[in-house]
Write a protein that holds these residues in place. Sequence first.
Motif, PDB file in Angstrom:
ATOM      1  N   GLN A 274       0.853  -1.183   0.000  1.00 45.01           N
ATOM      2  CA  GLN A 274       0.000   0.000   0.000  1.00 45.01           C
ATOM      3  C   GLN A 274       0.897   1.244   0.000  1.00 45.01           C
ATOM      4  N   VAL A 275       0.978   1.887  -1.134  1.00 46.58           N
ATOM      5  CA  VAL A 275       1.828   3.065  -1.269  1.00 46.58           C
ATOM      6  C   VAL A 275       0.928   4.283  -1.400  1.00 46.58           C
ATOM      7  N   GLU A 276       1.042   5.191  -0.416  1.00 48.99           N
ATOM      8  CA  GLU A 276       0.206   6.379  -0.449  1.00 48.99           C
ATOM      9  C   GLU A 276       0.814   7.427  -1.378  1.00 48.99           C
ATOM     10  N   LYS A 277      -0.036   8.257  -1.913  1.00 52.25           N
ATOM     11  CA  LYS A 277       0.436   9.321  -2.792  1.00 52.25           C
ATOM     12  C   LYS A 277       0.611  10.602  -1.984  1.00 52.25           C
ATOM     13  N   PRO A 278       1.823  11.148  -1.916  1.00 58.44           N
ATOM     14  CA  PRO A 278       2.036  12.359  -1.116  1.00 58.44           C
ATOM     15  C   PRO A 278       1.361  13.569  -1.760  1.00 58.44           C
ATOM     16  N   GLU A 279       0.661  14.319  -0.931  1.00 58.26           N
ATOM     17  CA  GLU A 279      -0.028  15.510  -1.418  1.00 58.26           C
ATOM     18  C   GLU A 279       0.825  16.748  -1.116  1.00 58.26           C
ATOM     19  N   LEU A 280       1.909  16.915  -1.851  1.00 60.62           N
ATOM     20  CA  LEU A 280       2.738  18.096  -1.673  1.00 60.62           C
ATOM     21  C   LEU A 280       3.434  18.429  -2.982  1.00 60.62           C
ATOM     22  N   THR A 281       3.706  19.707  -3.136  1.00 60.14           N
ATOM     23  CA  THR A 281       4.387  20.174  -4.334  1.00 60.14           C
ATOM     24  C   THR A 281       5.901  20.092  -4.123  1.00 60.14           C
ATOM     25  N   PHE A 282       6.641  20.371  -5.185  1.00 58.45           N
ATOM     26  CA  PHE A 282       8.104  20.354  -5.083  1.00 58.45           C
ATOM     27  C   PHE A 282       8.596  21.419  -4.110  1.00 58.45           C
ATOM     28  N   GLU A 283       7.978  22.605  -4.159  1.00 56.18           N
ATOM     29  CA  GLU A 283       8.396  23.675  -3.247  1.00 56.18           C
ATOM     30  C   GLU A 283       8.136  23.293  -1.799  1.00 56.18           C
ATOM     31  N   GLU A 284       7.005  22.652  -1.533  1.00 58.15           N
ATOM     32  CA  GLU A 284       6.715  22.207  -0.165  1.00 58.15           C
ATOM     33  C   GLU A 284       7.699  21.130   0.288  1.00 58.15           C
ATOM     34  N   ALA A 285       8.025  20.206  -0.612  1.00 56.42           N
ATOM     35  CA  ALA A 285       8.990  19.161  -0.268  1.00 56.42           C
ATOM     36  C   ALA A 285      10.356  19.758   0.022  1.00 56.42           C
ATOM     37  N   LEU A 286      10.756  20.745  -0.762  1.00 56.29           N
ATOM     38  CA  LEU A 286      12.051  21.377  -0.553  1.00 56.29           C
ATOM     39  C   LEU A 286      12.083  22.135   0.776  1.00 56.29           C
ATOM     40  N   THR A 287      10.993  22.800   1.109  1.00 62.98           N
ATOM     41  CA  THR A 287      10.918  23.526   2.382  1.00 62.98           C
ATOM     42  C   THR A 287      11.012  22.564   3.558  1.00 62.98           C
ATOM     43  N   ARG A 288      10.312  21.453   3.474  1.00 61.57           N
ATOM     44  CA  ARG A 288      10.382  20.459   4.551  1.00 61.57           C
ATOM     45  C   ARG A 288      11.792  19.895   4.686  1.00 61.57           C
ATOM     46  N   ALA A 289      12.445  19.703   3.567  1.00 63.20           N
ATOM     47  CA  ALA A 289      13.803  19.155   3.609  1.00 63.20           C
ATOM     48  C   ALA A 289      14.742  20.088   4.355  1.00 63.20           C
ATOM     49  N   TYR A 290      14.674  21.390   4.039  1.00 66.04           N
ATOM     50  CA  TYR A 290      15.554  22.353   4.704  1.00 66.04           C
ATOM     51  C   TYR A 290      15.224  22.485   6.190  1.00 66.04           C
ATOM     52  N   GLU A 291      13.967  22.234   6.548  1.00 65.50           N
ATOM     53  CA  GLU A 291      13.569  22.388   7.954  1.00 65.50           C
ATOM     54  C   GLU A 291      13.773  21.113   8.770  1.00 65.50           C
ATOM     55  N   ASN A 292      13.573  19.936   8.165  1.00 63.71           N
ATOM     56  CA  ASN A 292      13.497  18.702   8.937  1.00 63.71           C
ATOM     57  C   ASN A 292      14.695  17.783   8.797  1.00 63.71           C
ATOM     58  N   ARG A 293      15.470  17.900   7.725  1.00 65.56           N
ATOM     59  CA  ARG A 293      16.535  16.913   7.518  1.00 65.56           C
ATOM     60  C   ARG A 293      17.561  16.965   8.644  1.00 65.56           C
ATOM     61  N   PRO A 294      17.878  15.810   9.230  1.00 62.44           N
ATOM     62  CA  PRO A 294      18.844  15.800  10.336  1.00 62.44           C
ATOM     63  C   PRO A 294      20.222  16.292   9.922  1.00 62.44           C
ATOM     64  N   ASP A 295      20.671  15.958   8.697  1.00 60.74           N
ATOM     65  CA  ASP A 295      22.007  16.393   8.311  1.00 60.74           C
ATOM     66  C   ASP A 295      22.067  17.909   8.119  1.00 60.74           C
ATOM     67  N   VAL A 296      20.952  18.524   7.697  1.00 60.27           N
ATOM     68  CA  VAL A 296      20.926  19.981   7.588  1.00 60.27           C
ATOM     69  C   VAL A 296      21.003  20.614   8.969  1.00 60.27           C
ATOM     70  N   ARG A 297      20.250  20.077   9.918  1.00 56.75           N
ATOM     71  CA  ARG A 297      20.283  20.603  11.285  1.00 56.75           C
ATOM     72  C   ARG A 297      21.646  20.356  11.920  1.00 56.75           C
ATOM     73  N   SER A 298      22.248  19.214  11.615  1.00 56.37           N
ATOM     74  CA  SER A 298      23.585  18.935  12.131  1.00 56.37           C
ATOM     75  C   SER A 298      24.599  19.923  11.568  1.00 56.37           C
ATOM     76  N   SER A 299      24.444  20.282  10.299  1.00 51.55           N
ATOM     77  CA  SER A 299      25.344  21.261   9.697  1.00 51.55           C
ATOM     78  C   SER A 299      25.191  22.628  10.362  1.00 51.55           C
ATOM     79  N   LYS A 300      23.969  23.010  10.691  1.00 55.28           N
ATOM     80  CA  LYS A 300      23.766  24.279  11.385  1.00 55.28           C
ATOM     81  C   LYS A 300      24.410  24.247  12.775  1.00 55.28           C
ATOM     82  N   ALA A 301      24.319  23.100  13.456  1.00 58.09           N
ATOM     83  CA  ALA A 301      24.972  22.978  14.761  1.00 58.09           C
ATOM     84  C   ALA A 301      26.491  23.072  14.619  1.00 58.09           C
TER      85      ALA A 301
END
Length: 466
Positions: A274-301
């Motif tokens: 059962q594969v769900e279809k994500p309801e988000l645009t590319f811009e939304e996905a990119l925003t989430r990546a910059y906010e949530n990715r652990p390696d991005v947060r680790s780089s800021k630290a």
Amino acid sequence: MKNLTFFLSLLIGCASVGWSQEALAAASASAPAIPGESTSSPLLRQAHEEAAAALQELAQSQKELPSLDGKLSVQDCVDIALAHSPKVISARLAVQSAAVSLSNAKNVLLPTVSVSGNADFTNSKEPGFARQNNHGTDTGVNAGLSISGLTDIGRTIQTQKLQLSRAKMDLCDTENSLVSSVKSAYYALLSAQRAVAIRTQSRDLYQEQYDRTQAFYDQGLRPKVDVTTAEVNLNNEILSLIRAKNLVKTRTATLANVLGVPRDTPFTLDDEIQVEKPELTFEEALTRAYENRPDVRSSKAALQISEIQLRQAKAAYWPTFTLGASFSKSGDEFRVDNDQTRLFAGVEIPIFSALKVHNGVKQARINLAGAQNSDRSLANDVYLQVQSAFIKMSEAAESIPVAESTVEKAKENMDLARGRYNEGIGDIITLKDAEVSYTDAELNLLTARYDYAVALAELKQAIGTR
């Protein structure tokens, strides 16, 4: 002795607070409050939180894992991999090590206590004197606290907190990467297993075609070339089936390797995906990546750590203040009758350090520039990863309905070609082409469906989720 007892009690209480802070720094989960517990007893509350965190960690470590011999779902494989992966275990150990380093940084503010005692016996003989025996005992209790460079201590503690935060984020990033790898290996193996089923069905069709053509030839209804062609088609499909089965073995080994368990026998996988279809645009996905990715947060630290280290390097130009206190009791014959209390303060003003401070500041600035450059590079990589995963997922999603329609048309065309051949108005080459088209259409549909599942897993990893 009353002064000694009071001072020792105070020091032991301070040490207890330090040890509780160490345990709290290592624990990641919080515990509910004890009913009726007074808010004025922080040591009891910290002890309860420490015990609750330990029990929770023990319960998680004893979680029963799915059997490898049963039917495995994607989540089952994820649980097994997270429990056995050496990379995840190493990342967890790194978190524990960072917690200990933070505790050591805080422990600089704790006093030290020591108890000493010694006894000696001497037998000596000097010319002109009688042999002499000398003996004595000394005992002592010492307690002290010396603090030098409070600002440096504060920066060190802050740095170790950021290092612990980075270790936790690196652990999360390792787990997310492992989950994506497990899903990719799982879907690849399931795709290979289904390809074997498709190839087996195709092999049976070619076998049926060969048998029918041989029967027609025996009745004089078909030429010998049709029998030979049918046999060649059958053999080619048998070879394709052999390759498909070998691919299953290869992908079984790949999945076992990702799970971190040795295994050479086939897995039984749950084919209800059962594969769900994500309801988000590319811009939304990119925003989430910059906010949530652990390696991005680790780089800021890491950037914050470099900035703190630069300020600490500059602080070496300024005077260093030292504050301290000590208390000791000592005496002979196991009697601690002598006591000494000492308070001291000092200042050290740097005059010339052979350019060590200057070079230290210069090196800290270089390290900060390197951290900033790495952060920019990571941001570019995140953009590319999200873009690639999003494009791949969109392509697979658009390909699935086209592939489904192609399978239906290919099946209809194969049935027509087989009917014409059985009626004697069609040739075997047309039938063979129709059968190949049908098999290829089924395989293309299979590839599109699992490409979508893999692309979705890669997109989730790219935006920092599971």
